[in-house]
Write an enzyme that holds these catalytic residues in place. Structure first.
Site, PDB file in Angstrom:
ATOM      1  N   HIS A 140       1.281  -0.913  -0.035  1.00 46.03           N
ATOM      2  CA  HIS A 140      -0.252  -0.372  -0.138  1.00 46.03           C
ATOM      3  C   HIS A 140       0.727   1.313   0.223  1.00 46.03           C
ATOM      4  CE1 HIS A 140      -3.190  -2.684   0.929  1.00 46.03           C
ATOM      5  NE2 HIS A 140      -2.420  -3.499   2.104  1.00 46.03           N
ATOM      6  N   SER A 261      14.787  22.049 -15.995  1.00 40.79           N
ATOM      7  CA  SER A 261      13.358  22.188 -15.849  1.00 40.79           C
ATOM      8  C   SER A 261      14.207  24.315 -16.346  1.00 40.79           C
ATOM      9  CB  SER A 261      13.267  23.353 -14.074  1.00 40.79           C
ATOM     10  OG  SER A 261      12.398  23.723 -14.096  1.00 40.79           O
ATOM     11  N   LYS A 267      15.931  22.084  -9.961  1.00 35.73           N
ATOM     12  CA  LYS A 267      15.040  20.307 -11.063  1.00 35.73           C
ATOM     13  C   LYS A 267      16.226  19.233 -11.106  1.00 35.73           C
ATOM     14  CE  LYS A 267      11.345  19.528 -10.599  1.00 35.73           C
ATOM     15  NZ  LYS A 267      10.167  19.797 -10.994  1.00 35.73           N
ATOM     16  N   GLU A 274       9.459   8.629 -16.908  1.00 38.42           N
ATOM     17  CA  GLU A 274       7.596   9.154 -17.101  1.00 38.42           C
ATOM     18  C   GLU A 274       7.974   8.684 -18.248  1.00 38.42           C
ATOM     19  OE1 GLU A 274       7.824  13.221 -15.881  1.00 38.42           O
ATOM     20  OE2 GLU A 274       9.721  12.917 -15.121  1.00 38.42           O
TER      21      GLU A 274
END
Ligand code: ARG
Length: 443
Positions: A140, A261, A267, A274
């Site tokens: 979980h 970024s 970043k 992704e």
């Protein structure tokens, strides 16, 4: 009509398969005496020249010629004249396209098999390195029990092995030759289907001409295997995204697999992970698309089946890219052992070990041990500490059957070392399993 009917923009990718199919066909036509030697040799020479043009990128196609089969044949006529007209004897575009497409899918599946092995090897190498690296295991996405990072990586090796098996099964089942089924009913010419099948690396001819030209389950099966594989890769990709995030900081990807970024200089975005996570969308979509295309198409060929190629040409290369990108990330990542270890002990993750101790050493039934341990966890929480931080006295105050001997089992290292059951997370088991994979994947 031309715009809806033409498929050349899509099926030009079958040029090499189409030429190989034609070379096998014309050799057979000559061997069986259906076409004279001279004509057959002129055709084969012309086809080889076109093969060279395709490889060099100089082969010109035209939409007016509809598809790759007509384009190749038209070019052949330019090159060798009248003899070109004999190539299509005892053949139809229906068995031709089924053959070409099968050859393409078979090559794609073979390529994926090799790429999956490479990814598995990358995972095994990292698992060997991190056989004893402790991290939190989750259920979980809540800290559950400590595990080893190597054990976690080997879980994916198992999953990918089944993916590889699915592709191998699909390949074995698809490997019959449609060539010679002609339009749908076979042909009156004395062809040798076994010869063309062997020349193209098939196990033998497909036994029913209607099935041979109508069936696309070979492509469906490859897409189904691809959809499952992409789904599994998306889970690893998601974990990499989570592990890279600052609150976890379990792994770091180098500049090679992250992007910056344009506004936030700090970043390091895990874009490759992704994209692997996202590409499953088009791969599952491709499977759905082809299932719906094929649904309800009466035997034998219908033009519906021309819509079989775009989903396959999109999905299998997309999966190949996902597999290769994932292998790259696995090799690139650096594990932050301190961060993993720090979080492995958070959330009373060795509570099960205390319960097991009560069963083993104090003879409690597991359910009772579970209740007692729960009370210990609540005592720890009341004092804002971890279960492993309680003293022997504090534990004994919760239940007199807990002695100082129990403290030992609360360490995360002891916890993972104790899980030696077959398939368990103990470093010694992980090393054994990694060695098993080494013998298997590097042979
Ligand atoms: N371009 C066609 C396809 O991909 C080739 C087969 C055409 N056959 C036919 N009977 N029109 O399906």
């Amino acid at each position: 009509m031309e715009e809806i009917n033409a498929s050349i923009d899509v099926d030009k990718r079958l040029a090499s398969q189409d030429i190989r199919g034609s070379l096998a066909h014309v050799a057979m036509l000559a061997d069986t005496g259906i076409v004279g030697r001279q004509d057959a040799e002129a055709i084969a020479a012309g086809l080889r020249q076109i093969e060279g043009e395709v490889a060099a990128g100089t082969f010109r196609t035209s939409r007016a010629l509809e598809d790759i089969h007509m384009n190749v044949e038209a070019r052949l006529a330019e090159l060798v004249g009248e003899a070109a007209g004999r190539l299509h004897t005892a053949r139809s575009r229906n068995d031709q396209v089924a053959t070409d497409f099968k050859l393409w899918v078979r090559e794609a599946v073979d390529g994926l098999g090799a790429e999956l092995v490479d990814l598995q090897r990358a995972l095994v190498e990292r698992a060997e390195e991190h056989a004893a690296t402790v991290m939190p295991g989750f259920t979980h996405l809540q800290s559950a029990q400590p595990i080893t990072f190597g054990h976690h990586l080997l879980a994916y090796v198992e999953m990918l092995e089944r993916d590889r098996g699915r592709f191998a099964d699909a390949r074995a089942r698809m490997n019959t030759s449609p060539l010679g089924a002609a339009a749908l009913a076979g042909t009156a010419f004395p062809i040798d289907r076994a010869a063309t099948a062997a020349a193209l690396g098939f196990d033998g001819p497909a036994r029913n001409s209607l099935d041979a030209v109508s069936s696309r389950d070979f492509a469906l099966e490859a897409l189904a295997a691809a959809a499952i594989c992409a789904t599994q890769l998306s889970r690893l990709a998601e974990e990499v995204v989570v592990w890279c995030s600052a609150p976890f900081s379990f792994v770091r990807l180098s500049d090679a697999f992250t992007t910056g970024s344009s506004i936030m200089p700090q970043k390091r975005n895990p874009d490759a992970a992704e994209l692997v996570r996202a590409k499953v969308g088009r791969i599952v979509g491709a499977l759905t698309s082809l299932l719906v295309v094929m649904k309800g198409v009466p035997l034998a060929y219908s033009k519906d089946m021309q819509e079989d190629k775009p989903p396959v040409f999109d999905a299998l290369p997309a999966l190949s890219l996902c597999v290769r990108a994932t292998a790259g990330m696995v090799r690139d990542l650096t594990a932050n052992e301190e961060a993993m270890r720090a979080l492995a002990g958070k959330g009373h993750t060795t509570a099960t070990d205390l319960a097991d101790w009560l069963v083993r050493e104090a003879g409690l039934p597991f359910r009772e041990a579970h209740r007692v341990t729960g009370a210990c966890v609540r005592a720890a929480e009341r004092s804002g500490r971890e279960l492993a931080e309680l003293s022997a006295e504090e534990l004994a105050a919760v239940d007199g059957r807990i002695t100082s001997d129990a403290l030992g089992v609360l360490s995360i290292d002891r916890s993972v070392e104790s899980r030696t059951s077959l398939g368990g997370t103990a470093p010694e088991r992980v090393r054994e399993e990694a060695a098993r994979w080494r013998a298997r994947l590097w042979s």
